[in-house]
Motif scaffolding. Structure first.
Motif, PDB file in Angstrom:
ATOM      1  N   VAL A 152      94.619  82.068  18.797  1.00 47.74           N
ATOM      2  CA  VAL A 152      95.415  81.348  17.799  1.00 47.74           C
ATOM      3  C   VAL A 152      94.787  79.984  17.504  1.00 47.74           C
ATOM      4  CG1 VAL A 152      97.625  80.193  17.412  1.00 47.74           C
ATOM      5  CG2 VAL A 152      97.579  82.523  18.272  1.00 47.74           C
ATOM      6  N   LEU A 159      93.334  78.673  13.947  1.00 46.05           N
ATOM      7  CA  LEU A 159      93.921  77.544  13.216  1.00 46.05           C
ATOM      8  C   LEU A 159      92.939  76.386  13.076  1.00 46.05           C
ATOM      9  CD1 LEU A 159      97.599  77.426  14.534  1.00 46.05           C
ATOM     10  CD2 LEU A 159      96.798  78.109  12.287  1.00 46.05           C
ATOM     11  N   PHE A 196     100.958  86.818  14.951  1.00 49.60           N
ATOM     12  CA  PHE A 196      99.950  87.375  15.842  1.00 49.60           C
ATOM     13  C   PHE A 196     100.294  87.048  17.292  1.00 49.60           C
ATOM     14  CE2 PHE A 196      96.263  86.471  18.478  1.00 49.60           C
ATOM     15  CZ  PHE A 196      95.687  87.724  18.527  1.00 49.60           C
ATOM     16  N   SER A 197     100.704  85.787  17.537  1.00 47.55           N
ATOM     17  CA  SER A 197     100.989  85.420  18.928  1.00 47.55           C
ATOM     18  C   SER A 197     102.169  86.228  19.462  1.00 47.55           C
ATOM     19  CB  SER A 197     101.255  83.918  19.044  1.00 47.55           C
ATOM     20  OG  SER A 197     102.452  83.589  18.397  1.00 47.55           O
ATOM     21  N   PRO A 248      98.355  72.606  15.654  1.00 53.68           N
ATOM     22  CA  PRO A 248      98.183  73.862  16.408  1.00 53.68           C
ATOM     23  C   PRO A 248      98.711  73.741  17.834  1.00 53.68           C
ATOM     24  CG  PRO A 248      96.192  73.315  15.221  1.00 53.68           C
ATOM     25  CD  PRO A 248      97.078  72.125  15.118  1.00 53.68           C
ATOM     26  N   THR A 255      95.740  84.964  24.083  1.00 57.54           N
ATOM     27  CA  THR A 255      96.458  84.813  22.821  1.00 57.54           C
ATOM     28  C   THR A 255      96.328  83.384  22.292  1.00 57.54           C
ATOM     29  OG1 THR A 255      98.053  86.401  23.660  1.00 57.54           O
ATOM     30  CG2 THR A 255      98.676  85.151  21.716  1.00 57.54           C
ATOM     31  N   ALA A 286      99.604  83.255  12.133  1.00 55.69           N
ATOM     32  CA  ALA A 286      99.162  82.973  13.500  1.00 55.69           C
ATOM     33  C   ALA A 286     100.320  83.145  14.478  1.00 55.69           C
ATOM     34  CB  ALA A 286      98.611  81.545  13.587  1.00 55.69           C
ATOM     35  N   CYS A 287     101.518  82.704  14.057  1.00 62.28           N
ATOM     36  CA  CYS A 287     102.695  82.874  14.918  1.00 62.28           C
ATOM     37  C   CYS A 287     102.992  84.352  15.134  1.00 62.28           C
ATOM     38  CB  CYS A 287     103.926  82.231  14.283  1.00 62.28           C
ATOM     39  SG  CYS A 287     103.899  80.466  14.293  1.00 62.28           S
ATOM     40  N   SER A 307      94.613  75.993  26.230  1.00 62.69           N
ATOM     41  CA  SER A 307      95.124  77.272  26.709  1.00 62.69           C
ATOM     42  C   SER A 307      95.137  77.307  28.228  1.00 62.69           C
ATOM     43  CB  SER A 307      94.310  78.432  26.136  1.00 62.69           C
ATOM     44  OG  SER A 307      92.964  78.284  26.513  1.00 62.69           O
ATOM     45  N   ILE A 335     101.675  75.992  19.560  1.00 62.93           N
ATOM     46  CA  ILE A 335     101.530  76.713  20.825  1.00 62.93           C
ATOM     47  C   ILE A 335     102.688  76.387  21.760  1.00 62.93           C
ATOM     48  CG2 ILE A 335     100.121  76.810  22.919  1.00 62.93           C
ATOM     49  CD1 ILE A 335      99.060  78.349  20.499  1.00 62.93           C
TER      50      ILE A 335
END
Lengths: 513, 326, 147
Positions: free
Chosen positions: C101, C105, C84-85, A394, C97, C81-82, C125, A398
């Motif tokens: 995510v 995940l 959505f981002s 993950p 965001t 997920a991608c 994040s 990102i």
């Protein structure tokens, strides 16, 4: 010669003065950090951080930018090797064998060789830049559209050697990539092609989202869902440095990569990206064990990484000697000079010796700083692999989104990455290689433009390609290469089927159990 | 439940914000969009403007590069953003060309000219016609005479089809009644490299870019597109002096989305007026060798309309190129 | 027999045909003066040939049905997920965001503990935002309320 040494001494007094040296170190660190972001290579790194340098004096600014530029290049190879995420288009080839080495528990040696190879290539090419810039720059300017077109065709022919599996499949993938590269405004007539109303597609599909999607994202898609967590051999301390055999295997690839990269790099334009592809093809060709390529051959890391690094130094030849913005990176550097009131031009070296030689010297210094910075970091980076995959992927994901978005500040690029990730997943399930697609996307706009520019110059007369010595020579070399590969195909006689690689498909990737 | 309540409260607050903002402008960062990459003219003008605005307004002003499709991406972004004075545009001459080109191809336009309102003009550099130094032409008369003898044989490079450099050359060849061979490149840099390498015969470009190469003897300037001669090149005549009624500038000016409240527009215009007085701004532009050519909104509006009309005509004259090279 | 190569070759042929039909909207030009669709048509024709060749001699490759798709559900979740981002990045801002995510995940897809998820998600994040936006000035989108 004596004069050069004297000048270089002047340069080092500039580069090693505490304030300037500090900027070189800061630049290297920033560059390494930014370069770790997938897709953010030297060009994006410099562009993003250019505004921050506006407040400094010219020499510090240029030194800082040079540091960022080198740092980003080093940082890019790190993610390629550890996670199969190309830091930039040119590190695509590093992904293949570098990541395979990581899978075999040889991440440390791969990183170390990449750092050492980059260091050697960087330093040698700066020496070449210093000594040969004026004569080479005039030669480089003789590359017009026909020469450029011939050079790119030569690069495409290298593809026939590059593929591990089937030549036919590699050609099909390259064609697919070239087709993707057709999206956007036609540079010769202004027509919008295949854009379906998406304004952002006007400049075409970026190489960065394609490379990150096809390599990084598809890798995550394939691995994350496996029932057993992927088995990555945990590196031991003794495995951090290359073995004697690995050193020996890397010497020639680094040497060849350096020369090759520098020569391709001096050509104005963006052709320097193909240097790593060509170097990979050459290493595979001269290797006694071409079958090892794709499964963790250290030559496949050493060659392209060196070529990549010296190519971008080569790109500075026309900029420094003639003040010509000869490619995207030199163009940004020239803009930085202009902000500080230095008009770049053929007289730059005479008018601003401390700047020119300070820049050269700081390239030496930057290379050493990065080597010192990166070799101990190998141990740190390798430990990233100890993070359990359910947490690691993950985070990688990102960073992929962040890097791809940051390059242009465009969500469309993120969508392209997603689509390419899905495509890469399917293609790899079906045993297709994805590197030729990236090469196609890179080459398509340049190839088409130079082809049509040549015809515009000659009013549609195709003999323009045969009436200019450099272009003719390169086309002849390409034809020879093609003939040679055909011959070796024929010599294998009845084995043409296996030569085409269709009957017995060699596994490209290690995760197919 | 309490969380949901808090969320609802926050959501209620959003529509209130712009109303408050009008009373005290600015109270949050202002964004100037440069529709071209860092290091380009738009970017290099926007940054000192932003720095000076920040000082005057005592409020952060940031430059964001939104690039793509020859600037269309960034321009349509500002054209379609909220007209509250917090999103501004630093545009170049090409702002008038893109909607016209969209019309030519029956495309849904990315934005229309009336979606953006001029605020202030900062610079307007006339383009200069430069030929490779090895060519025999010493002046425009030689060139035109030779071009009439060999139509389509003399070539010029440009920053791209329908780009500003293409427009300038199109105006010249139309006014002189000659036919030149146009070879577009992917930007002003490659176009210059092509002439220096002898692959194309000439190009039109900004003085700041050309002067070093003219000084080094690699290029020769024949004429300029300005109403007056360029200060740095006093012996290069203008096309007007030579009897061609053409004028062309690469200019950079700030725009706001249409519908921005009058009070905010006034405040922004006053700020811009102060910006050009700032010594740091003057210094930054001097380093770029770009003279400041400030115009307030009403004058800029007139200049912009006249310029836009000329560019639109040139675009239509070029028309659709179905078969390049013809 | 439907082998991997046959399926892939057929897909390439279909894609090439699609490009050819889409190219009709653009002028082709001539050989001496290639128009905007000249090179795309040329490439599509090449791809058509390559695809057909792959399909024609690909009868001996592995059978398509032998492919196992056990990682597919996972992959779809990741792609989701991608997506959505991509949708949320400029609306909710970078930090929110990324938080969502990561929660999706690590917690829902990977079924890790709440505490670990929260720690990792918050650290990643806000940490990455601080590093790249605040320190390195990489422009990242902010959401409502400036988060």
């Amino acid at each position: 010669m004596l004069e050069t040494l004297q000048n270089l001494y002047l340069g080092f007094t500039v580069a090693l003065s505490p304030a300037v040296f500090l900027y070189a170190v800061i630049g290297c660190i920033i560059g390494t950090l930014v370069g770790v972001l997938p897709g953010v290579g030297p060009l994006a790194g410099i562009s993003l951080l250019l505004p921050a340098s506006f407040g400094m004096d010219a020499t510090s600014a240029i030194v800082l930018l040079a540091g960022i530029y080198y740092g980003a290049m080093y940082g890019g190879s790190t993610t390629s090797i550890l996670m199969r995420i190309p830091g930039e288009a040119a590190s695509v080839m590093t992904c293949i064998d570098g990541y395979a080495m990581t899978r075999n528990g040889r991440a440390g040696p791969a990183l170390a060789i990449a750092a050492v190879g980059s260091y050697i290539a960087g330093t040698v090419s700066v020496v070449a830049l210093m000594l040969l810039a004026p004569p080479l720059a005039n030669f480089a300017l003789r590359f017009g559209p026909p020469e450029y077109c011939a050079l790119l065709l030569l690069g495409l022919l290298a593809l026939a050697y590059m593929s591990g599996g089937s030549i036919l499949k590699a050609l099909a993938m390259a064609t697919l990539g070239l087709l993707f590269g057709m999206i956007g405004i036609d540079p010769m007539t202004g027509f919008f092609r295949f854009a379906y109303g998406v304004v952002e597609l006007g400049d075409g599909i970026g190489v960065v989202p394609v490379a990150v999607g096809l390599f990084g994202l598809s890798e995550i898609l394939l691995t994350a869902g496996e029932e057993a967590p992927p088995e990555v051999k945990k590196p031991r301390l003794a495995d951090l440095l290359p073995s004697r055999q690995e050193w020996r295997d890397s010497v020639w690839p680094i040497g060849r990569g350096t020369v090759l990269g520098f020569l391709i790099g001096i050509v104005p334009g963006s052709a320097h990206i193909i240097s790593s592809f060509v170097s990979y093809a050459v290493e595979r060709r001269v290797s006694k064990h071409p079958e090892r390529f794709g499964h963790g051959a250290i030559e496949g890391v050493a060659g392209p990484e060196s070529a990549n690094n010296s190519a971008t130094s080569g790109a500075f030849v026309p900029m420094l000697a003639l003040g010509v913005p000869s490619g995207p990176i030199p163009a940004v550097m020239l803009a930085a000079l202009m902000v500080h009131g230095i008009s770049p031009g053929p007289l730059l070296i005479q008018q601003q010796p401390q700047l020119f030689w300070g820049f050269i010297a700081s390239m030496y210094v930057g290379n050493i700083v990065l080597l010192i910075l990166n070799l101990p970091l190998v141990g740190v980076f390798v430990n990233i692999l100890r993070v359990p995959y359910p947490y690691l992927y993950p985070a990688i994901l990102i960073f992929c989104v962040l890097g791809v978005y940051a390059v242009n500040g465009s969500v469309v690029d993120v969508w392209i990455m997603i689509a390419m990730g899905a495509l890469g997943y399917i293609l790899r399930k079906l045993d297709f290689e994805t590197a030729p697609i990236v090469l196609g996307v890179v080459l398509a706009p340049m190839l088409e433009m130079s082809f049509r520019q040549s015809l515009a110059m000659s009013s549609g007369d195709y003999t323009i390609f045969l009436s200019r010595p450099i272009a003719t020579a390169m086309l002849a070399a390409g034809a020879c290469l093609l003939l040679l590969s055909m011959l070796s195909l024929l010599r294998r006689g009845a084995g043409w089927r296996s030569a085409l690689g269709l009957a017995n498909v060699e596994k490209e990737d290690t995760h197919e159990t | 439940m309490r969380r949901r309540l808090a969320l609802a409260l926050m959501l209620c607050c959003i529509p209130v914000a712009p109303v408050l903002a009008q009373e005290k402008f600015p109270d949050r960062p202002i964004t100037i969009v440069a529709p071209f990459p860092p290091g380009g003219v738009a970017d290099l003008t926007a940054r000192p403007v932003a720095a000076a605005m920040e000082k005057i307004l005592k409020n952060p002003v940031v430059v964001v590069n939104k690039t793509g499709a020859a600037g269309a991406v960034g321009m349509s972004f500002v054209a379609n953003s909220k007209p509250d004075g917090y999103t501004l545009l630093m545009a170049l001459s090409s702002i008038s060309i893109i909607p016209e080109a969209d019309k030519l191809f029956d495309r849904k336009p990315a934005y229309t000219v009336d979606q953006l309102v001029p605020l202030a003009l900062f610079s307007a550099d006339p383009t200069i016609l430069a030929v490779g130094a090895n060519h025999p032409w010493k002046n425009v008369r030689d060139l035109v005479a030779d071009a009439k003898k060999r139509p389509g044989a003399i070539s010029y490079s440009s920053s791209g089809i329908y780009g500003t450099l293409h427009m300038a050359m199109e105006m010249f060849s139309h006014a002189a009644g000659i036919k030149l061979n146009h070879v577009p490149y992917g930007g002003a840099g490659p176009a210059l490299t092509a002439v220096l390498g002898g692959h194309q015969d000439m190009l039109a470009s900004g003085p700041a870019v050309l002067i070093p190469h003219i000084k080094a003897g690699k290029l020769r300037a024949l004429a300029g597109w300005g109403a007056k001669r360029v200060a740095a090149m006093p012996d290069v005549p203008t096309f007007k002096e030579l009897g061609y009624d053409i004028e062309f500038y690469i200019w950079a000016g700030a725009f706001a989305p249409k519908g921005t409240p009058e009070a905010i527009m006034k405040k922004l215009r006053e700020t811009m007026k102060q910006v050009v007085q700032e010594p740091e701004f003057k210094d930054a532009m001097a380093k770029l060798e770009t003279p400041i050519a400030y115009m307030d909104a009403p004058d800029f509006q007139k200049f912009y309309e006249r310029d836009g009309k000329m560019l639109a005509e040139a675009t239509r004259r070029i028309g659709r190129i179905e078969e390049p090279g013809k | 027999m439907a082998t991997k190569d046959r399926i892939a070759g057929a897909a390439l042929v279909l894609f090439a045909l699609f490009v050819l039909s889409e190219s009709r909207a653009l002028p082709l030009g001539t050989v001496r003066q290639p128009g905007p669709s000249f090179v795309p048509v040329l490439l599509a024709a090449l791809l058509l040939a390559f695809g057909a060749l792959i399909a024609a001699i690909g009868g001996r490759s592995e059978r398509f049905r032998s492919l196992r798709w056990r990682e597919l559900p996972h992959g779809i979740a990741i792609l989701g997920a991608c997506a959505f981002s991509a949708l949320a990045l400029e609306r909710l801002g970078y930090r929110i965001t990324v938080l969502i995510v990561l929660f999706f995940l690590i917690k829902i897809v990977e079924k890790k503990a709440w505490l670990a998820t929260t720690l990792v998600a918050l650290a990643l994040s806000f940490g990455s935002f601080y590093l790249f936006y605040t320190l390195l000035r990489v422009p990242l989108p902010l959401g409502p309320w400036g988060i």
